[in-house]
Design a protein around this motif. Structure first.
Motif, PDB file in Angstrom:
ATOM      1  N   SER A 213      -5.530  67.525  -5.903  1.00 46.38           N
ATOM      2  CA  SER A 213      -4.286  68.238  -6.197  1.00 46.38           C
ATOM      3  C   SER A 213      -4.285  68.789  -7.623  1.00 46.38           C
ATOM      4  O   SER A 213      -5.010  68.308  -8.495  1.00 46.38           O
ATOM      5  N   GLN A 214      -3.501  69.845  -7.804  1.00 48.66           N
ATOM      6  CA  GLN A 214      -3.338  70.483  -9.114  1.00 48.66           C
ATOM      7  C   GLN A 214      -4.695  70.893  -9.689  1.00 48.66           C
ATOM      8  O   GLN A 214      -5.073  70.530 -10.800  1.00 48.66           O
ATOM      9  N   ASP A 237      -1.829  72.137  -3.952  1.00 49.29           N
ATOM     10  CA  ASP A 237      -1.616  72.754  -5.261  1.00 49.29           C
ATOM     11  C   ASP A 237      -2.937  73.220  -5.871  1.00 49.29           C
ATOM     12  O   ASP A 237      -3.352  72.774  -6.946  1.00 49.29           O
ATOM     13  N   ASN A 267       0.021  74.389  -0.107  1.00 51.41           N
ATOM     14  CA  ASN A 267       0.385  74.948  -1.412  1.00 51.41           C
ATOM     15  C   ASN A 267      -0.846  75.440  -2.175  1.00 51.41           C
ATOM     16  O   ASN A 267      -1.128  75.011  -3.288  1.00 51.41           O
TER      17      ASN A 267
END
Length: 398
Positions: A213-214, A237, A267
């Motif tokens: 993530s991110q 993300d 996302n």
């Protein structure tokens, strides 16, 4: 005992306690400089890194940390940081810069398949604001078989994470997670030129319970790729571009029985990538890819936003038709938006013998990146349903 003697004894006791505490604290931190690393960018610091790791790993403590200090550049040849460790948690703290040998000639006599390997460790933490630079440009014009394979290898590690580091210019894949369980990778940046071959950002293989993530990834191949024998993978993300998108596969090349399930991608933003959400399998494979979700994805001028290809081949269209295949089932594409560079925004090219089943589209709005042009869907042997607005119009068989 006189008062003065008591005071001296008390001070001595306090000093001994403080000294022991500080010794204990200091024993938990292992700076590679203290083990002989020079950090001048030209001297070989491999041995110092290994000695610092061995000291940290063999310390029986709650937390142990190897420090790669800031404002220095450390040249490191292939090394393997192995466990199990006595420390319950061990951190590889990168504040400076780690670089690989710049010339392929420097790898003569050295196993080129691995560079920085973390093997058999529980509670591994790779973190920091520093840089890992594989300096792989010298390899990119050579045969991929001759490349040193990967920059950071996480092998047989459990309950481990990667945080904050910047990985760049790997000869091939930047981060590999293999034979591992409960690995969390977040807030990582990965960079290589869009023209660099096979420089996947993160590849997951034979692992389960992996969270990514991110992440900000721009490379010459898949931003994230999911290989065989994987389950419970969450990817969210993600900024992807340049690159080949987020891919499951390729799977089944050797005719093996594929097992991939419970993959969730959400996302993600794809900026001018070759592909967006992709599943690719070889005809000779067997087994399954099931329970996959791609949701909340945005595509900006992506060549192939949505693609399932059960006829994956080294040279498209040249592989002979096979009566086998990996069964792709229960795949959902939900809340997809953006623009396609190609006229076919959705391509589902499934096997005549092992069709794709349970394919679902929910709220899809894809338009052409070229003014005045339209996009379509193309399907073969893909079965499923569509809900709400789906543009371009789906071509699924009910």
């Amino acid at each position: 005992m006189s008062q003065g003697v008591k005071i001296i004894a008390h001070l001595l006791f306090s000093w001994l306690v403080f000294s022991n505490i500080m010794s204990s604290v200091n024993a938990e931190y292992f700076n590679v400089i203290h083990y002989g690393a020079l950090g001048d960018g030209t001297s070989d610091d491999s041995l110092a890194f290994l000695e610092a790791w061995e000291a940290a790993c063999s310390t029986r403590t709650e937390n142990s940390t190897v420090i790669i200090p800031e404002n220095k550049t450390f040249l490191v040849y292939p090394v393997s940081f192995s466990g199990p460790c006595k420390a319950k948690n061990i951190t590889f703290l990168i504040l400076g810069k780690i670089v690989g040998p710049i010339s392929p000639l420097a790898w003569e006599g050295i196993n080129p398949s691995l560079w920085l390997t973390f093997n058999g460790i529980n509670g591994l933490n790779i973190s920091g604001s520093g840089i890992i630079d594989g300096r792989g440009s010298g390899w990119w014009n050579q045969s991929c078989r001759d490349h040193p394979g990967l920059a950071v290898n996480i092998l047989s590690c459990n309950a481990s994470n990667v945080r904050g580091v910047h990985v760049m210019n790997s000869p091939q894949t930047h981060i590999l997670v293999m034979d591992s369980n409960r690995v969390d990778i977040r807030q990582v940046t990965i960079r290589a030129p869009g023209s660099s071959p096979n420089t996947d950002g993160i590849h997951i293989h034979s692992s389960r319970n992996v969270n990514i993530s991110q992440i900000d990834i721009g490379t010459g191949d898949d931003c994230v790729s999911v290989g065989d024998s994987t389950s419970n993978i969450n990817i969210s993300d993600v900024k992807c571009g340049p690159g080949h998108g987020i891919s499951i596969g390729s799977l089944g090349r050797g005719g093996n029985f594929v097992k991939v399930e419970n993959i969730h991608v959400s996302n993600a933003y794809f900026n001018r990538t070759t592909n967006g959400a992709r599943i690719k399998t070889w005809q000779v494979g067997k087994g399954y890819v099931r329970n996959v979700t791609f949701e909340n994805l945005y595509f900006n001028s992506v060549e192939n936003p949505v693609i399932i290809d059960q006829y994956y081949c080294n040279v498209r269209g040249t592989c002979k038709e096979q009566q086998s295949g990996v069964h792709i089932t229960n795949v959902t594409f939900s809340n997809l938006f953006g623009t396609s560079l190609s006229s076919v925004a959705v391509s589902l090219h499934c096997s005549h013998y092992v069709a794709c089943t349970g394919i679902f589209f929910n709220s899809v709005q894809l338009t052409s990146a070229k003014a005045g042009s339209e996009v379509t869907s193309s399907c073969s042997n893909a079965q499923g349903f569509a809900f709400r607005m789906v543009q371009p119009e789906h071509c699924l068989k009910i």
